[in-house]
Design a protein around this motif. Sequence first.
Motif, PDB file in Angstrom:
ATOM      1  N   ILE A 109      47.179  29.281  42.970  1.00 29.04           N
ATOM      2  CA  ILE A 109      46.117  29.610  43.921  1.00 29.04           C
ATOM      3  C   ILE A 109      45.953  31.121  44.031  1.00 29.04           C
ATOM      4  CG2 ILE A 109      45.549  29.597  46.385  1.00 29.04           C
ATOM      5  CD1 ILE A 109      46.667  26.810  46.542  1.00 29.04           C
ATOM      6  N   ARG A 110      47.050  31.823  44.057  1.00 25.33           N
ATOM      7  CA  ARG A 110      47.009  33.284  44.230  1.00 25.33           C
ATOM      8  C   ARG A 110      46.472  33.987  42.986  1.00 25.33           C
ATOM      9  NH1 ARG A 110      51.414  37.576  44.270  1.00 25.33           N
ATOM     10  NH2 ARG A 110      50.469  39.200  45.510  1.00 25.33           N
ATOM     11  N   ASN A 111      46.884  33.548  41.807  1.00 20.48           N
ATOM     12  CA  ASN A 111      46.564  34.277  40.589  1.00 20.48           C
ATOM     13  C   ASN A 111      45.453  33.645  39.758  1.00 20.48           C
ATOM     14  OD1 ASN A 111      48.544  36.162  41.110  1.00 20.48           O
ATOM     15  ND2 ASN A 111      50.118  34.954  40.105  1.00 20.48           N
ATOM     16  N   GLY A 112      44.910  32.538  40.215  1.00 19.49           N
ATOM     17  CA  GLY A 112      43.872  31.866  39.440  1.00 19.49           C
ATOM     18  C   GLY A 112      42.545  32.596  39.497  1.00 19.49           C
ATOM     19  N   ARG A 113      41.731  32.361  38.504  1.00 20.80           N
ATOM     20  CA  ARG A 113      40.367  32.910  38.498  1.00 20.80           C
ATOM     21  C   ARG A 113      39.448  31.897  39.168  1.00 20.80           C
ATOM     22  NH1 ARG A 113      39.723  33.792  32.457  1.00 20.80           N
ATOM     23  NH2 ARG A 113      41.924  34.016  32.122  1.00 20.80           N
ATOM     24  N   TRP A 114      38.829  32.279  40.228  1.00 19.02           N
ATOM     25  CA  TRP A 114      38.005  31.363  41.010  1.00 19.02           C
ATOM     26  C   TRP A 114      36.532  31.728  40.877  1.00 19.02           C
ATOM     27  CZ3 TRP A 114      40.495  27.240  42.584  1.00 19.02           C
ATOM     28  CH2 TRP A 114      41.856  27.320  42.747  1.00 19.02           C
ATOM     29  N   ASN A 115      36.053  31.794  39.650  1.00 18.92           N
ATOM     30  CA  ASN A 115      34.654  32.141  39.403  1.00 18.92           C
ATOM     31  C   ASN A 115      33.766  30.938  39.595  1.00 18.92           C
ATOM     32  OD1 ASN A 115      35.900  34.425  38.684  1.00 18.92           O
ATOM     33  ND2 ASN A 115      35.258  34.424  36.572  1.00 18.92           N
TER      34      ASN A 115
END
Length: 92
Positions: free
Chosen positions: A86-92
């Motif tokens: 959740i912290r390091n994911g790419r949430w594009n």
Amino acid sequence: MFKFFYHGLLGITALLIYSWISLFFLPPEARDARLSNKINTGLVTLFFCVIAGLVWYFQKNEHQRAANFSLYGFYALLLLVFLWAIRNGRWN
């Protein structure tokens, strides 16, 4: 509480086995049918199977403390990986 988490682990493992097997029935040109996806899903499935087997072995041989430690440690590790994603994911 132990049985709830243990049966949850078995359910997740069964779903992973099903999804890993279904990868082999996809058409070869599908994006999800790549060998790297099959290997990664297979390794995660194998890891879940090993943890489930280890917990079952400890519980069967009346080493409840070791079974609790391995099961709850597994869920703690799963939670840490989830929070990291959740912290390091790419949430594009």
